[in-house]
Design a protein around this motif. Structure first.
Motif, PDB file in Angstrom:
ATOM      1  N   LEU A 179       0.809  -0.997  -0.206  1.00 44.24           N
ATOM      2  CA  LEU A 179      -0.055  -0.091   0.067  1.00 44.24           C
ATOM      3  C   LEU A 179       0.726   1.345  -0.039  1.00 44.24           C
ATOM      4  CD1 LEU A 179      -2.803  -1.114   2.700  1.00 44.24           C
ATOM      5  CD2 LEU A 179      -2.801  -1.044   0.163  1.00 44.24           C
ATOM      6  N   PRO A 180       0.372   2.307  -0.869  1.00 44.58           N
ATOM      7  CA  PRO A 180       1.073   3.548  -0.668  1.00 44.58           C
ATOM      8  C   PRO A 180       0.983   4.072   0.923  1.00 44.58           C
ATOM      9  CG  PRO A 180      -0.443   3.618  -2.478  1.00 44.58           C
ATOM     10  CD  PRO A 180      -0.696   2.393  -1.556  1.00 44.58           C
ATOM     11  N   PHE A 181       2.048   4.941   1.234  1.00 47.49           N
ATOM     12  CA  PHE A 181       2.186   5.348   2.528  1.00 47.49           C
ATOM     13  C   PHE A 181       0.935   6.126   3.022  1.00 47.49           C
ATOM     14  CE2 PHE A 181       3.097   9.133   5.328  1.00 47.49           C
ATOM     15  CZ  PHE A 181       3.567   8.585   6.461  1.00 47.49           C
ATOM     16  N   GLU A 182       0.542   7.116   2.130  1.00 46.20           N
ATOM     17  CA  GLU A 182      -0.708   7.901   2.739  1.00 46.20           C
ATOM     18  C   GLU A 182      -2.039   6.871   2.989  1.00 46.20           C
ATOM     19  OE1 GLU A 182      -1.306  10.827   3.562  1.00 46.20           O
ATOM     20  OE2 GLU A 182       0.806  11.649   3.195  1.00 46.20           O
ATOM     21  N   GLU A 183      -2.248   5.899   2.039  1.00 42.27           N
ATOM     22  CA  GLU A 183      -3.357   4.740   2.320  1.00 42.27           C
ATOM     23  C   GLU A 183      -3.108   4.009   3.275  1.00 42.27           C
ATOM     24  OE1 GLU A 183      -5.547   1.195  -0.309  1.00 42.27           O
ATOM     25  OE2 GLU A 183      -3.913   2.620  -1.241  1.00 42.27           O
ATOM     26  N   ALA A 184      -1.951   3.453   3.788  1.00 42.82           N
ATOM     27  CA  ALA A 184      -1.548   2.720   4.906  1.00 42.82           C
ATOM     28  C   ALA A 184      -1.960   3.504   6.304  1.00 42.82           C
ATOM     29  CB  ALA A 184      -0.202   2.249   4.906  1.00 42.82           C
ATOM     30  N   VAL A 185      -1.351   4.647   6.197  1.00 43.63           N
ATOM     31  CA  VAL A 185      -1.490   5.592   7.319  1.00 43.63           C
ATOM     32  C   VAL A 185      -2.954   6.124   7.630  1.00 43.63           C
ATOM     33  CG1 VAL A 185      -1.105   7.774   8.488  1.00 43.63           C
ATOM     34  CG2 VAL A 185       0.646   6.443   7.603  1.00 43.63           C
ATOM     35  N   ASN A 186      -3.780   6.370   6.806  1.00 42.42           N
ATOM     36  CA  ASN A 186      -5.162   6.693   6.648  1.00 42.42           C
ATOM     37  C   ASN A 186      -6.030   5.657   7.191  1.00 42.42           C
ATOM     38  OD1 ASN A 186      -4.747   9.362   5.969  1.00 42.42           O
ATOM     39  ND2 ASN A 186      -5.302   8.972   3.805  1.00 42.42           N
ATOM     40  N   ASN A 187      -5.704   4.173   6.511  1.00 40.50           N
ATOM     41  CA  ASN A 187      -6.394   3.111   6.928  1.00 40.50           C
ATOM     42  C   ASN A 187      -6.249   2.796   8.450  1.00 40.50           C
ATOM     43  OD1 ASN A 187      -7.274   2.628   4.520  1.00 40.50           O
ATOM     44  ND2 ASN A 187      -5.781   1.026   4.104  1.00 40.50           N
ATOM     45  N   TYR A 188      -4.924   2.782   9.087  1.00 35.76           N
ATOM     46  CA  TYR A 188      -4.570   2.797  10.439  1.00 35.76           C
ATOM     47  C   TYR A 188      -5.083   3.748  11.459  1.00 35.76           C
ATOM     48  CZ  TYR A 188      -1.866   1.849  14.638  1.00 35.76           C
ATOM     49  OH  TYR A 188      -1.568   1.563  15.810  1.00 35.76           O
ATOM     50  N   ARG A 189      -5.088   5.169  10.908  1.00 39.60           N
ATOM     51  CA  ARG A 189      -5.653   6.086  11.586  1.00 39.60           C
ATOM     52  C   ARG A 189      -7.345   5.700  11.834  1.00 39.60           C
ATOM     53  NH1 ARG A 189      -4.098  10.140   8.792  1.00 39.60           N
ATOM     54  NH2 ARG A 189      -2.345  10.632  10.191  1.00 39.60           N
ATOM     55  N   THR A 190      -8.006   5.555  10.680  1.00 44.14           N
ATOM     56  CA  THR A 190      -9.187   5.286  10.878  1.00 44.14           C
ATOM     57  C   THR A 190      -9.570   4.152  11.927  1.00 44.14           C
ATOM     58  OG1 THR A 190      -9.539   5.661   8.510  1.00 44.14           O
ATOM     59  CG2 THR A 190     -11.263   4.502   9.831  1.00 44.14           C
ATOM     60  N   GLU A 191      -8.949   2.983  11.980  1.00 46.35           N
ATOM     61  CA  GLU A 191      -9.257   1.930  12.686  1.00 46.35           C
ATOM     62  C   GLU A 191      -8.985   2.206  14.250  1.00 46.35           C
ATOM     63  OE1 GLU A 191      -7.526  -1.969  11.646  1.00 46.35           O
ATOM     64  OE2 GLU A 191      -8.303  -1.479   9.579  1.00 46.35           O
ATOM     65  N   ILE A 192      -7.653   3.188  14.500  1.00 44.85           N
ATOM     66  CA  ILE A 192      -7.258   3.626  15.670  1.00 44.85           C
ATOM     67  C   ILE A 192      -8.303   4.569  16.133  1.00 44.85           C
ATOM     68  CG2 ILE A 192      -5.608   5.047  17.078  1.00 44.85           C
ATOM     69  CD1 ILE A 192      -4.789   2.153  16.688  1.00 44.85           C
ATOM     70  N   TYR A 193      -8.989   5.523  15.497  1.00 44.05           N
ATOM     71  CA  TYR A 193      -9.829   6.481  16.007  1.00 44.05           C
ATOM     72  C   TYR A 193     -11.274   5.865  16.291  1.00 44.05           C
ATOM     73  CZ  TYR A 193      -6.534  10.440  15.348  1.00 44.05           C
ATOM     74  OH  TYR A 193      -5.537  11.109  15.660  1.00 44.05           O
ATOM     75  N   LEU A 194     -11.493   4.691  15.548  1.00 46.31           N
ATOM     76  CA  LEU A 194     -12.608   3.840  15.795  1.00 46.31           C
ATOM     77  C   LEU A 194     -12.507   3.383  17.414  1.00 46.31           C
ATOM     78  CD1 LEU A 194     -13.582   2.136  12.418  1.00 46.31           C
ATOM     79  CD2 LEU A 194     -15.212   3.810  13.681  1.00 46.31           C
ATOM     80  N   LEU A 195     -11.410   2.894  17.567  1.00 45.12           N
ATOM     81  CA  LEU A 195     -11.149   2.290  18.826  1.00 45.12           C
ATOM     82  C   LEU A 195     -11.325   3.349  19.956  1.00 45.12           C
ATOM     83  CD1 LEU A 195      -8.106  -0.227  18.376  1.00 45.12           C
ATOM     84  CD2 LEU A 195     -10.681  -0.572  18.798  1.00 45.12           C
ATOM     85  N   LYS A 196     -10.852   4.516  19.863  1.00 47.32           N
ATOM     86  CA  LYS A 196     -10.818   5.962  20.456  1.00 47.32           C
ATOM     87  C   LYS A 196     -12.035   6.035  20.884  1.00 47.32           C
ATOM     88  CE  LYS A 196      -8.505  10.165  21.223  1.00 47.32           C
ATOM     89  NZ  LYS A 196      -7.621  11.154  20.746  1.00 47.32           N
ATOM     90  N   LYS A 197     -12.963   5.921  19.819  1.00 48.37           N
ATOM     91  CA  LYS A 197     -14.239   6.645  20.085  1.00 48.37           C
ATOM     92  C   LYS A 197     -15.295   5.482  20.461  1.00 48.37           C
ATOM     93  CE  LYS A 197     -15.698   7.541  15.864  1.00 48.37           C
ATOM     94  NZ  LYS A 197     -16.398   8.080  14.613  1.00 48.37           N
ATOM     95  N   GLY A 198     -14.951   4.359  20.205  1.00 48.85           N
ATOM     96  CA  GLY A 198     -15.881   3.148  20.683  1.00 48.85           C
ATOM     97  C   GLY A 198     -17.080   3.032  19.855  1.00 48.85           C
ATOM     98  N   PHE A 199     -17.799   1.913  19.928  1.00 49.85           N
ATOM     99  CA  PHE A 199     -18.784   1.614  18.765  1.00 49.85           C
ATOM    100  C   PHE A 199     -19.917   1.660  19.414  1.00 49.85           C
ATOM    101  CE2 PHE A 199     -14.832  -0.928  17.502  1.00 49.85           C
ATOM    102  CZ  PHE A 199     -14.683  -0.588  16.481  1.00 49.85           C
ATOM    103  N   VAL A 200     -20.332   1.906  20.566  1.00 51.36           N
ATOM    104  CA  VAL A 200     -21.729   2.171  20.945  1.00 51.36           C
ATOM    105  C   VAL A 200     -21.908   3.592  21.555  1.00 51.36           C
ATOM    106  CG1 VAL A 200     -23.285   1.507  22.820  1.00 51.36           C
ATOM    107  CG2 VAL A 200     -21.514  -0.023  21.836  1.00 51.36           C
ATOM    108  N   SER A 201     -22.823   4.306  20.931  1.00 54.27           N
ATOM    109  CA  SER A 201     -23.222   5.652  21.347  1.00 54.27           C
ATOM    110  C   SER A 201     -24.048   5.940  22.615  1.00 54.27           C
ATOM    111  CB  SER A 201     -23.966   6.388  20.003  1.00 54.27           C
ATOM    112  OG  SER A 201     -25.390   5.715  20.097  1.00 54.27           O
ATOM    113  N   GLY A 202     -23.994   7.060  23.214  1.00 56.59           N
ATOM    114  CA  GLY A 202     -24.633   7.164  24.328  1.00 56.59           C
ATOM    115  C   GLY A 202     -24.018   6.503  25.800  1.00 56.59           C
TER     116      GLY A 202
END
Length: 202
Positions: A179-202
């Protein structure tokens, strides 16, 4: 673990042997690596190699442990730089790994694309999450826990296991898919921020 004769070598000779071994393990995975190529590049007799290491696995895991020790220090520095934000620190750490210099990057590529349980256990020490040991405590003490929905050290330990699993998975995807650098970092950042936010609202 190298034999005492390895550590007794003059520094330039020791570095020469390490460089030759790293070059070979960057060229091919451990199971394909050739001691003949290492000794040829290091310009030493085969017998000398066995005075320093038991076998090629011994040399490989010496190099791997050296990498892990350096990564561990770098990870602690990333935590300090990001004021204890474990998620931002991991993004910086991931970026460091996938932008290594060419020889180290190829070594890591062979490492992650030919992962074994033993290799994974050694790599996990980068994050101090093998067990509740001193390395883990150093990391835990630097993590800013104020905004984490974490109850105790036991949960921090398991959080680190989850984060390291996501990290390893993304490194493998980066290398396997080239994967190109930007794509790899963007994919990883998305997954890490999903963990940071959590998957359940409220």
């Amino acid at each position: 673990m190298p034999k005492i004769t390895f550590f007794n070598l003059a520094e330039d000779k020791r570095e020469n042997l390490v460089h030759a071994a790293k070059k070979e393990f960057a060229r091919v995975p451990l199971y394909q690596a050739s001691i003949s190529n290492i000794i040829k590049d290091a310009k030493i007799p085969r017998g000398s190699f066995y005075q320093y290491f038991d076998d090629k696995e011994d040399a490989f895991f010496y190099l791997l442990n050296s990498h892990v020790s350096a990564y561990k220090l770098h990870f602690l520095e990333m935590l300090r730089k990001n004021n204890g934000d474990i998620f931002d620190a991991m993004i910086d750490f991931y970026t460091t790994i996938i932008t290594e210099e060419k020889e180290n990057l190829q070594f890591l590529r062979n490492l992650f694309l030919n992962m074994t349980h033993r290799i994974e256990n050694v790599m996990a020490r980068s994050f101090g999450e093998n067990d509740l040991n001193e390395d883990f405590k150093k990391i835990s003490n630097l993590i800013n826990k104020e905004r984490l929905n974490i109850q105790d050290e036991h949960e921090i330990f398991h959080m680190m296991q989850i984060i390291s699993s996501v990290t390893f998975h993304n490194i493998v995807k980066k290398f396997a898919g080239e994967l190109p650098f930007e794509e790899a970092v963007n994919n990883y950042r998305t997954e890490i921020y999903l963990l940071k936010k959590g998957f359940v609202s409220g």
